[in-house]
Scaffold this active site. Structure first.
Site, PDB file in Angstrom:
ATOM      1  N   GLU A  94       0.928   8.833   2.849  1.00  0.00           N
ATOM      2  CA  GLU A  94       0.976   7.297   3.008  1.00  0.00           C
ATOM      3  C   GLU A  94       1.426   6.498   1.954  1.00  0.00           C
ATOM      4  OE1 GLU A  94       0.884   4.833   4.545  1.00  0.00           O
ATOM      5  OE2 GLU A  94      -0.612   4.690   5.998  1.00  0.00           O
ATOM      6  N   ASP A  95       2.139   5.377   1.922  1.00  0.00           N
ATOM      7  CA  ASP A  95       2.248   4.689   0.863  1.00  0.00           C
ATOM      8  C   ASP A  95       1.221   4.045   0.354  1.00  0.00           C
ATOM      9  OD1 ASP A  95       2.008   2.886   3.115  1.00  0.00           O
ATOM     10  OD2 ASP A  95       3.875   1.587   2.845  1.00  0.00           O
ATOM     11  N   ASP A  98      -4.905   0.312   2.372  1.00  0.00           N
ATOM     12  CA  ASP A  98      -5.425  -1.497   2.336  1.00  0.00           C
ATOM     13  C   ASP A  98      -6.855  -1.454   2.901  1.00  0.00           C
ATOM     14  OD1 ASP A  98      -5.243  -3.696   1.451  1.00  0.00           O
ATOM     15  OD2 ASP A  98      -3.885  -4.327   3.081  1.00  0.00           O
ATOM     16  N   PHE A 146      -0.072  -7.983  -3.638  1.00  0.00           N
ATOM     17  CA  PHE A 146       0.665  -7.267  -2.648  1.00  0.00           C
ATOM     18  C   PHE A 146       2.146  -6.745  -3.445  1.00  0.00           C
ATOM     19  CE2 PHE A 146       3.917  -6.977   0.582  1.00  0.00           C
ATOM     20  CZ  PHE A 146       3.395  -6.544   1.828  1.00  0.00           C
ATOM     21  N   ARG A 159      12.501  -2.403  -0.186  1.00  0.00           N
ATOM     22  CA  ARG A 159      12.496  -1.040  -0.056  1.00  0.00           C
ATOM     23  C   ARG A 159      12.921  -0.045  -1.024  1.00  0.00           C
ATOM     24  NH1 ARG A 159       9.207  -0.075   4.468  1.00  0.00           N
ATOM     25  NH2 ARG A 159       9.488  -1.413   6.542  1.00  0.00           N
TER      26      ARG A 159
HETATM   27  P1  IMP Z   1      -4.209  -0.833   6.177  1.00  0.00           P
HETATM   28  O1  IMP Z   1      -4.293  -0.209   7.769  1.00  0.00           O
HETATM   29  O2  IMP Z   1      -4.984  -1.976   6.075  1.00  0.00           O
HETATM   30  O3  IMP Z   1      -4.877   0.288   5.248  1.00  0.00           O
HETATM   31  O4  IMP Z   1      -2.623  -0.979   5.941  1.00  0.00           O
HETATM   32  C1  IMP Z   1      -1.941  -0.045   5.273  1.00  0.00           C
HETATM   33  C2  IMP Z   1      -0.578  -0.441   5.650  1.00  0.00           C
HETATM   34  O5  IMP Z   1      -0.315  -1.917   5.610  1.00  0.00           O
HETATM   35  C3  IMP Z   1       0.157   0.284   4.487  1.00  0.00           C
HETATM   36  O6  IMP Z   1       0.707   1.644   5.278  1.00  0.00           O
HETATM   37  C4  IMP Z   1       1.406  -0.609   4.421  1.00  0.00           C
HETATM   38  O7  IMP Z   1       2.432  -0.222   5.110  1.00  0.00           O
HETATM   39  C5  IMP Z   1       0.850  -1.847   4.678  1.00  0.00           C
HETATM   40  N1  IMP Z   1       0.683  -2.428   3.361  1.00  0.00           N
HETATM   41  C6  IMP Z   1      -0.720  -2.825   2.822  1.00  0.00           C
HETATM   42  N2  IMP Z   1      -0.611  -3.250   1.700  1.00  0.00           N
HETATM   43  C7  IMP Z   1       0.574  -3.356   1.437  1.00  0.00           C
HETATM   44  C8  IMP Z   1       1.352  -3.834   0.147  1.00  0.00           C
HETATM   45  O8  IMP Z   1       0.882  -4.429  -0.722  1.00  0.00           O
HETATM   46  N3  IMP Z   1       2.647  -3.797   0.452  1.00  0.00           N
HETATM   47  C9  IMP Z   1       3.591  -3.367   1.185  1.00  0.00           C
HETATM   48  N4  IMP Z   1       2.929  -2.654   2.639  1.00  0.00           N
HETATM   49  C10 IMP Z   1       1.631  -3.037   2.628  1.00  0.00           C
HETATM   50 MG    MG Z   2       2.733   2.054   6.120  1.00  0.00          MG
END
Ligand code: IMP
Ligand code: MG
Length: 170
Positions: A94-95, A98, A146, A159
């Protein structure tokens, strides 16, 4: 939009090498590396080259609604895996983690598809924002705010940047 550098190219390269070594030292059999598109495409490409045990590679695409700086609970499968998961140990790449909702959804999906185990390697953990408890086995960096670059986008921009930046909201 104004942005500040938070993780340099050399910090990324160094950490990716360390993660690759740590993953390889576990000697996991039948390891399938699954990159989560699009955000983890660069991280996955770099990380697999730092892994020295035999692996298979596949990609999955999930989208959480909207193209804003807020992740949402609505998760949609964009592209599923093309590899059978039966008998495989999965390493999900995963990137960013959050709220944890995407990862929780993905882990469940992969287990449903027959994976023996599902481990997680995340480039960035935004731990303070977590809403769902989810285990990360290998974590690159802890960050806040962010972030963009090195695969991460804001409304599909940034990206291609080789480093990670934090967007300034003011
Ligand atoms: P979660 O489901 O809230 O954990 O969100 C995860 C996804 O939201 C990640 O895989 C990202 O694609 C996107 N995301 C969350 N924070 C960021 C950020 O700071 N920059 C870019 N994408 C983000
Ligand atoms: Mg993602």
């Amino acid at each position: 939009m104004e942005k500040e550098l938070v993780i340099s190219r050399s910090d990324l390269a160094k950490r990716v090498m360390e993660l690759g070594r740590e993953i390889s030292s576990r000697q996991i059999e039948k390891l399938l590396v699954v990159g989560v598109l699009k955000g983890a495409f660069i991280f996955t490409a770099d990380l697999v080259r730092a892994i020295s045990i035999p692996i298979e590679v596949d990609f999955i695409r999930v989208a959480s609604y909207g193209s804003d700086t807020c992740s949402s609970a609505e998760i949609q499968l964009g592209k599923d895996l093309e590899t059978s998961l039966v008998g495989k140990n999965v390493l999900l790449i995963e990137d960013i983690v959050d709220t944890g909702k995407t990862l929780t959804w993905l882990k469940e999906h992969l287990r449903d598809r027959g994976a023996v185990s599902v481990r997680v390697c995340a480039l960035i953990d935004k731990r303070q924002r977590r809403q769902e408890e989810v285990e990360i086995d290998y974590c690159g960096f802890l960050q806040e705010g962010f972030l963009v670059g090195y695969g991460l986008d804001y409304a599909e921009r940034y990206r291609e940047l080789p480093e990670v930046y934090r967007l300034k909201t003011s």
